[in-house]
Motif scaffolding. Structure first.
Motif, PDB file in Angstrom:
ATOM      1  N   THR A   1       0.873  -1.287   0.170  1.00  0.00           N
ATOM      2  CA  THR A   1       0.032  -0.087  -0.038  1.00  0.00           C
ATOM      3  C   THR A   1       0.880   1.285  -0.012  1.00  0.00           C
ATOM      4  O   THR A   1       0.442   2.243  -0.067  1.00  0.00           O
ATOM      5  CB  THR A   1      -0.986  -0.039   1.112  1.00  0.00           C
ATOM      6  N   ARG A   2       2.149   1.052   0.183  1.00  0.00           N
ATOM      7  CA  ARG A   2       2.979   2.259   0.218  1.00  0.00           C
ATOM      8  C   ARG A   2       4.562   1.743  -0.112  1.00  0.00           C
ATOM      9  O   ARG A   2       4.761   0.559  -0.130  1.00  0.00           O
ATOM     10  CB  ARG A   2       3.016   2.962   1.587  1.00  0.00           C
ATOM     11  N   ASN A   3       5.292   2.554  -0.362  1.00  0.00           N
ATOM     12  CA  ASN A   3       6.743   2.246  -0.536  1.00  0.00           C
ATOM     13  C   ASN A   3       7.220   1.714   0.796  1.00  0.00           C
ATOM     14  O   ASN A   3       7.221   2.143   1.786  1.00  0.00           O
ATOM     15  CB  ASN A   3       7.571   3.529  -1.010  1.00  0.00           C
ATOM     16  N   LEU A   4       7.865   0.528   0.657  1.00  0.00           N
ATOM     17  CA  LEU A   4       8.516  -0.104   1.775  1.00  0.00           C
ATOM     18  C   LEU A   4      10.060  -0.599   1.617  1.00  0.00           C
ATOM     19  O   LEU A   4      10.368  -1.078   0.565  1.00  0.00           O
ATOM     20  CB  LEU A   4       7.971  -1.446   2.160  1.00  0.00           C
ATOM     21  N   SER A   5      10.723   0.318   2.594  1.00  0.00           N
ATOM     22  CA  SER A   5      12.352   0.234   2.265  1.00  0.00           C
ATOM     23  C   SER A   5      12.823  -1.146   2.850  1.00  0.00           C
ATOM     24  O   SER A   5      12.209  -1.787   3.741  1.00  0.00           O
ATOM     25  CB  SER A   5      13.094   1.342   3.034  1.00  0.00           C
ATOM     26  N   ARG A   6      13.878  -1.651   2.345  1.00  0.00           N
ATOM     27  CA  ARG A   6      14.448  -2.825   2.701  1.00  0.00           C
ATOM     28  C   ARG A   6      14.933  -2.766   4.322  1.00  0.00           C
ATOM     29  O   ARG A   6      15.232  -1.841   4.853  1.00  0.00           O
ATOM     30  CB  ARG A   6      15.821  -2.675   2.049  1.00  0.00           C
TER      31      ARG A   6
ATOM     32  N   LEU B   1       7.383 -10.421   8.768  1.00  0.00           N
ATOM     33  CA  LEU B   1       7.738 -10.488   7.490  1.00  0.00           C
ATOM     34  C   LEU B   1       8.569  -9.159   7.205  1.00  0.00           C
ATOM     35  O   LEU B   1       8.203  -8.266   7.553  1.00  0.00           O
ATOM     36  CB  LEU B   1       6.590 -10.552   6.612  1.00  0.00           C
ATOM     37  N   ILE B   2       9.773  -9.492   6.730  1.00  0.00           N
ATOM     38  CA  ILE B   2      10.717  -8.419   6.528  1.00  0.00           C
ATOM     39  C   ILE B   2      11.123  -8.050   5.038  1.00  0.00           C
ATOM     40  O   ILE B   2      11.275  -9.046   4.118  1.00  0.00           O
ATOM     41  CB  ILE B   2      12.085  -8.708   7.461  1.00  0.00           C
ATOM     42  N   ALA B   3      10.988  -6.911   4.710  1.00  0.00           N
ATOM     43  CA  ALA B   3      11.399  -6.543   3.281  1.00  0.00           C
ATOM     44  C   ALA B   3      12.803  -6.916   2.869  1.00  0.00           C
ATOM     45  O   ALA B   3      13.886  -6.239   3.499  1.00  0.00           O
ATOM     46  CB  ALA B   3      11.043  -5.098   2.941  1.00  0.00           C
ATOM     47  N   LEU B   4      13.011  -7.790   2.054  1.00  0.00           N
ATOM     48  CA  LEU B   4      14.415  -7.976   1.655  1.00  0.00           C
ATOM     49  C   LEU B   4      15.129  -6.943   0.659  1.00  0.00           C
ATOM     50  O   LEU B   4      16.048  -6.922   0.570  1.00  0.00           O
ATOM     51  CB  LEU B   4      14.208  -9.433   0.630  1.00  0.00           C
ATOM     52  N   ARG B   5      14.157  -6.309   0.020  1.00  0.00           N
ATOM     53  CA  ARG B   5      14.683  -5.017  -0.743  1.00  0.00           C
ATOM     54  C   ARG B   5      13.499  -3.995  -0.702  1.00  0.00           C
ATOM     55  O   ARG B   5      12.669  -4.121  -0.116  1.00  0.00           O
ATOM     56  CB  ARG B   5      15.031  -5.568  -2.058  1.00  0.00           C
ATOM     57  N   ASP B   6      13.941  -2.740  -1.409  1.00  0.00           N
ATOM     58  CA  ASP B   6      12.864  -1.751  -1.488  1.00  0.00           C
ATOM     59  C   ASP B   6      11.512  -2.285  -2.258  1.00  0.00           C
ATOM     60  O   ASP B   6      11.910  -3.012  -3.486  1.00  0.00           O
ATOM     61  CB  ASP B   6      13.512  -0.568  -1.990  1.00  0.00           C
ATOM     62  N   ILE B   7      10.501  -1.979  -1.790  1.00  0.00           N
ATOM     63  CA  ILE B   7       9.469  -2.530  -2.545  1.00  0.00           C
ATOM     64  C   ILE B   7       8.494  -1.344  -2.941  1.00  0.00           C
ATOM     65  O   ILE B   7       8.251  -0.575  -2.067  1.00  0.00           O
ATOM     66  CB  ILE B   7       8.528  -3.262  -1.548  1.00  0.00           C
ATOM     67  N   VAL B   8       7.999  -1.301  -4.168  1.00  0.00           N
ATOM     68  CA  VAL B   8       7.471  -0.152  -4.553  1.00  0.00           C
ATOM     69  C   VAL B   8       5.843  -0.292  -4.346  1.00  0.00           C
ATOM     70  O   VAL B   8       5.329  -1.303  -4.659  1.00  0.00           O
ATOM     71  CB  VAL B   8       7.669  -0.176  -6.113  1.00  0.00           C
ATOM     72  N   GLU B   9       5.100   0.917  -4.144  1.00  0.00           N
ATOM     73  CA  GLU B   9       3.747   0.832  -3.728  1.00  0.00           C
ATOM     74  C   GLU B   9       3.071   0.123  -4.944  1.00  0.00           C
ATOM     75  O   GLU B   9       3.276   0.413  -5.978  1.00  0.00           O
ATOM     76  CB  GLU B   9       3.085   2.235  -3.603  1.00  0.00           C
ATOM     77  N   GLY B  10       2.029  -0.857  -4.798  1.00  0.00           N
ATOM     78  CA  GLY B  10       1.510  -1.529  -5.671  1.00  0.00           C
ATOM     79  C   GLY B  10       2.049  -2.660  -6.097  1.00  0.00           C
ATOM     80  O   GLY B  10       1.452  -3.505  -6.750  1.00  0.00           O
ATOM     81  N   GLU B  11       3.355  -3.214  -5.805  1.00  0.00           N
ATOM     82  CA  GLU B  11       4.105  -4.446  -6.129  1.00  0.00           C
ATOM     83  C   GLU B  11       3.558  -5.406  -5.215  1.00  0.00           C
ATOM     84  O   GLU B  11       3.125  -5.386  -4.264  1.00  0.00           O
ATOM     85  CB  GLU B  11       5.616  -4.100  -5.758  1.00  0.00           C
ATOM     86  N   GLU B  12       3.313  -6.704  -5.851  1.00  0.00           N
ATOM     87  CA  GLU B  12       3.064  -7.742  -5.188  1.00  0.00           C
ATOM     88  C   GLU B  12       3.858  -8.197  -4.278  1.00  0.00           C
ATOM     89  O   GLU B  12       5.276  -8.287  -4.565  1.00  0.00           O
ATOM     90  CB  GLU B  12       2.544  -8.943  -6.195  1.00  0.00           C
ATOM     91  N   VAL B  13       3.576  -8.572  -3.033  1.00  0.00           N
ATOM     92  CA  VAL B  13       4.655  -8.954  -1.998  1.00  0.00           C
ATOM     93  C   VAL B  13       4.550 -10.536  -1.807  1.00  0.00           C
ATOM     94  O   VAL B  13       3.452 -11.130  -1.812  1.00  0.00           O
ATOM     95  CB  VAL B  13       4.395  -8.285  -0.639  1.00  0.00           C
ATOM     96  N   LEU B  14       5.800 -11.121  -1.820  1.00  0.00           N
ATOM     97  CA  LEU B  14       5.964 -12.612  -1.895  1.00  0.00           C
ATOM     98  C   LEU B  14       6.945 -13.031  -1.002  1.00  0.00           C
ATOM     99  O   LEU B  14       8.017 -12.500  -0.491  1.00  0.00           O
ATOM    100  CB  LEU B  14       6.370 -12.940  -3.548  1.00  0.00           C
TER     101      LEU B  14
END
Length: 621
Positions: free
Chosen positions: A314-319, A429-442
């Protein structure tokens, strides 16, 4: 429509040689639209943190103000049906999920089985606590959808729950920082007095307030008689309330403030409800320090073939961002998920299992253990498998300072864990890299899961009759076709797997007429609290605006024989819903995919690895 990537984001990916996510993003569909409130803002709307109710684990808190009837999130909860589990497994064992599931009638799922059907609602339905007089979040009926998959052609059919988007709305105006409470119903607490004590139910706080105001009269009388009596009153309070034996048996006594200083605040406001609501409110600073943001993901249609729905940022998520907490419900013996052939309403348990509960697909496990850890949290059940290449999230055990995780349980045996009545383990659940808003999380479900899925796809064949099968979901999606009258059904009946049901809300209230005029009947139906009952359509007609209206007769489903007991005249198509009959749903067929997600070896405690050490583990457990 695909969403446009910001040029600077693309440039940054290229400069850091992180080009794979860029190409992956080009495939991902933008499956939701943001509201005006959420566009351009990054505040967290929902927090997970320690509940204000002692010994209740995690709670949920508002990260902003919510107006009455406003949706708490833009998409709702998944609901996972648990079908007749005690019929298949007996009653002489403790199933921790029984404290977290919802009654099937409240979810319109009661026809799915033949005994007791429950719904695991792992978002608000499991994560939010309940305090009846502070009840501020209403939950509604889930939607049904197969996400475009069909049993005649799709190996993924039956591998995920068709029940989704169970909306939660603010029952009253909610202020930023307030703890969010759903309603478990009074019976949930009354049935657990031995374990929980006399927890207040609906109306107990106002009753306790009246007692406290009588106490205030006594205080005034004493002051008039002997002057300053504060020390005497404090002693009386501590003796007769704080240390009273009634506190352990009386819900009203249990509701009273234990500390003497608190009584002054309650007397001033003349409301224990206001006092408790204030006590349950946390500052933004406290939530940021002790909590985890809970609204980082949103439901959408997955870009992964056969996966159905997925979760999107739902938002940009940093690593390194904690994307979501995963409180875990433990089940020490995975064979409890097995389902058997039936002779009437009795399971034939001396025969091999013929199926597995759908819940297994939503749980974590390990190849060397019988243990299952089933997570709950806001929309985390929608996160799909990305494998080693595409995954952008990883698992880790949670920090106890911001969760209900009790790490000492990682050093206990399964036998000890089996006896624990409560969720004591949490992952993140931890972000492995920067994730862009709207990207599917896996996440990576593990090599064993992936190999099992590949084998399933290669060997999968549709079951008999799949070509002509039409599910209740398909009938419910078709709002334009006429419903058949009872006489038309005699000539051309509906398929044997579906039954037409009537929503009693349309019989008990005429509010639907206003919603029909305003074009909001679909929303009205989502918020239905009516019971579904069997019915026959007698006839249909058109009103002056060309709207189709039906006259129906309903049946008392509590009686063994069909007995007509109510005639309802001129109600819209939205008053009717098709339901699948027992054991006919896609997820209950014998060719569906079942496999738990796998916890990495480095995270799984050695004490829990019981399969290699003892081949006869099922008997021991």
């Amino acid at each position: 429509a695909t969403f446009l990537l910001d040029f600077e984001v693309i440039l940054a990916m290229v400069k850091t040689n992180n080009i794979f996510p860029f190409f992956a993003l080009l495939d991902i569909k933008r499956v939701y639209s943001r509201s005006e409130h959420q566009q351009g803002q990054q505040e967290c709307g929902l927090w997970f943190a320690e509940s204000s109710i002692p010994n209740s684990g995690l709670g949920m808190f508002a990260g902003r103000d919510f107006k009455k009837n406003e949706s708490m999130m833009e998409s709702g909860d998944v609901v996972i049906p648990i079908i007749d589990i005690h019929l298949h497994q007996g009653d002489n064992w403790y199933f921790l999920w029984d404290s977290y599931t919802w009654n099937s009638e409240a979810l319109w799922m009661d026809l799915l089985g033949i005994d007791v059907v429950d719904g695991a609602s792992p978002g608000f339905g499991s994560a939010a606590n309940s305090f009846r007089d502070l009840f501020n979040v209403e939950e509604w009926i889930p939607e049904q959808s197969l996400a475009g998959l069909h049993r005649r052609s799709d190996p993924g059919s039956g591998a995920f729950s068709p029940y989704h988007n169970r909306i939660s709305t603010a029952k009253i105006d909610i202020l930023k920082g307030e703890e969010l409470f759903v309603s478990y119903g009074d019976n949930w607490f009354l049935e657990r007095v031995e374990d929980l004590g006399p927890i207040p139910i609906r109306g107990d706080l106002p009753k306790a307030t009246k007692k406290l105001m009588k106490w205030n009269k006594l205080r005034k009388n004493l002051n008039e008689t002997i002057g300053n009596s504060s020390l005497i009153l404090k002693d009386l309070w501590e003796t007769f309330v704080w240390n009273s034996p009634y506190t352990d048996v009386s819900r009203e006594f249990f509701s009273l403030p234990k500390a003497w200083d608190e009584t002054e605040e309650v007397i001033e406001t003349k409301s224990l409800v206001k006092h408790r609501r204030k006590q349950s409110t946390r500052s933004e600073k406290w939530l940021r320090k002790h909590g985890i943001c809970g609204d980082n993901i949103l439901e959408g249609i997955s870009a992964i073939k056969q996966a159905g729905r997925g979760a999107f940022a739902t938002r940009n998520l940093s690593r390194g961002t904690i994307v979501a907490p995963l409180p875990l419900i433990h089940l020490s013996n995975r064979t409890r998920m097995s389902m058997f052939a039936r002779n009437g309403t009795t399971a034939i348990k001396d025969s091999p299992p013929i199926g597995t509960q759908l819940l297994l697909n939503y749980c974590f496990g390990h190849r060397e253990s019988t243990l299952l850890l089933c997570p709950y949290g806001l929309l985390t059940a929608l996160i799909n498998h990305g494998g080693k290449q595409r995954s952008n999230l990883k698992l880790q055990w949670s920090d106890p300072s911001r969760s209900n995780h009790q790490p000492e349980w990682l050093n206990k045996t399964l036998k000890q864990l089996r006896k624990k009545k409560g969720a004591v383990l949490t992952m993140e659940l931890i972000a492995l890299r920067d994730i862009v808003e709207g990207e599917e999380v896996l996440i990576d479900y593990g090599d064993e899961w992936e190999e099992a899925w590949d084998r399933h796809v290669k060997s999968w064949k549709p079951i008999d009759g799949a070509e002509i099968y039409k599910s209740s979901e398909e009938f419910n999606d078709d709002m334009d076709s006429l419903l058949k009258t009872e006489f038309e059904e005699m000539i051309s009946p509906y398929p044997p797997n579906v039954k037409v049901m009537f929503d009693q809300t349309f019989a008990h209230s005429s509010k639907w007429k206003r919603h029909m005029r305003e074009g909001t009947l679909t929303h009205y139906k989502k918020e239905s609290e009516g019971e579904l009952v069997p019915c026959d359509i007698l006839r249909w007609t058109e009103d002056e605006n060309g709207n189709l209206l039906y006259t129906t007769v309903t049946f008392d489903k509590a009686k063994e024989k069909d007995e007509r007991y109510q005639k309802v005249v001129n109600v819209p198509r939205e008053a009717f819903i098709f339901q699948n009959k027992p054991y006919t749903s896609d997820f209950l067929q014998n060719n569906v995919f079942r496999h738990d997600m796998r916890i990495p070896d480095e995270l799984f405690p050695g004490l829990w690895k019981n399969l290699k050490a003892n081949k006869n583990i099922e008997k021991e457990l």
